[in-house]
Design a protein around this motif. Sequence first.
Motif, mmCIF file in Angstrom:
data_model
loop_
_atom_site.group_PDB
_atom_site.id
_atom_site.type_symbol
_atom_site.label_atom_id
_atom_site.label_comp_id
_atom_site.label_asym_id
_atom_site.label_seq_id
_atom_site.Cartn_x
_atom_site.Cartn_y
_atom_site.Cartn_z
ATOM 1 N N VAL A 180 0.853 -1.201 0.000
ATOM 2 C CA VAL A 180 0.000 0.000 0.000
ATOM 3 C C VAL A 180 0.883 1.244 0.000
ATOM 4 N N ALA A 181 0.713 2.088 -0.989
ATOM 5 C CA ALA A 181 1.492 3.332 -1.039
ATOM 6 C C ALA A 181 1.070 4.252 0.110
ATOM 7 N N PRO A 182 2.020 4.893 0.775
ATOM 8 C CA PRO A 182 1.656 5.841 1.836
ATOM 9 C C PRO A 182 0.770 6.940 1.273
ATOM 10 N N LEU A 230 11.547 -8.478 7.226
ATOM 11 C CA LEU A 230 12.664 -7.761 6.604
ATOM 12 C C LEU A 230 12.198 -6.942 5.411
ATOM 13 N N GLU A 231 11.245 -7.488 4.656
ATOM 14 C CA GLU A 231 10.684 -6.749 3.528
ATOM 15 C C GLU A 231 10.003 -5.467 4.016
ATOM 16 N N GLU A 237 12.090 1.782 5.867
ATOM 17 C CA GLU A 237 13.333 2.554 5.887
ATOM 18 C C GLU A 237 13.442 3.449 4.657
ATOM 19 N N ASP A 238 13.031 2.932 3.524
ATOM 20 C CA ASP A 238 13.068 3.719 2.288
ATOM 21 C C ASP A 238 12.147 4.932 2.381
ATOM 22 N N LEU A 243 11.392 10.864 3.349
ATOM 23 C CA LEU A 243 10.791 11.937 4.137
ATOM 24 C C LEU A 243 11.850 12.755 4.879
ATOM 25 N N GLY A 244 12.984 12.139 5.182
ATOM 26 C CA GLY A 244 14.050 12.823 5.925
ATOM 27 C C GLY A 244 13.708 13.052 7.380
#
Length: 277
Positions: A180-182, A230-231, A237-238, A243-244
């Motif tokens: 699901v895309a944020p 892990l996925e 993390e990506d 977003l920084g």
Amino acid sequence: MDKGNLVIYIISDSIGETAEQVAKAGISQFNLDEYEIRRFPYVTEKQQILEIIEEAKQEKAVMVFTMVLETLRNVLVEEAEKNNIPCIDIMTPVIESMGVVLHNSPSREPGLIRRLDERYFRKVEAIEFAVKYDDGKDPRGLKKADLVLIGISRTSKTPLSMYLAHKNVKVANVPLVPEVAPPKELFNVPAKKIIGLTTNPMKLIEIRQERLKALGLKHEANYASMDRILEELDFAEDIMKRLGCPVIDVSSKAVEESASIILEIFREIGYKIGNGR
């Protein structure tokens, strides 16, 4: 003196609600149809008291007051006595008795109870906000939030949201799931308002297996597999890098500790949330 209807003067160095409620409770004990209540809030100068006394002495008046400023309270009592106006001091007997028991002196600062009430309602508002915008229910809440928490399942997003809500912080949280895309709204939120939550995969397996057990499902479900975890962690993390935003590892932290770290991060960057906004 005018022998007309009773006039009850409510005088306070705050808004006067307490004195008015006491006066109404008192008047209810009499079979009296005709009376008037006049409220004089925020009385903070001697001249105001003298003007009220000048008005009251012309009428059938009773004064009910809550004055925590001692100098003004003394002026009011002395002037009322001089002009034979009955006056009832609501606050002094209460705070003096408490002071004796507590072996402490009152602050004598007007309006404190109202500030406490406002703080309580801010907390309720923050709790309702956390419930409404929990788990990405409504992305529109992201721009209204003081703070946005993001992370994969079982990284304490909801417990942290509720804990911080009790500190008057409006928190929305968004689950990160590879399929699901944020919400696009998330990328319009300033990075300084976002905290990423991550965790140790081994710890997360334990937590998710316990969750499956509680639901009566098998431990072997993909939800609690190392590959799946892990996925999800890589995906999260990506997103956090894009977003920084700051990231906190909640693996071995209690909710209180994680919340403390979050608040400290905001103090360091100078972004004020909750009461400080």
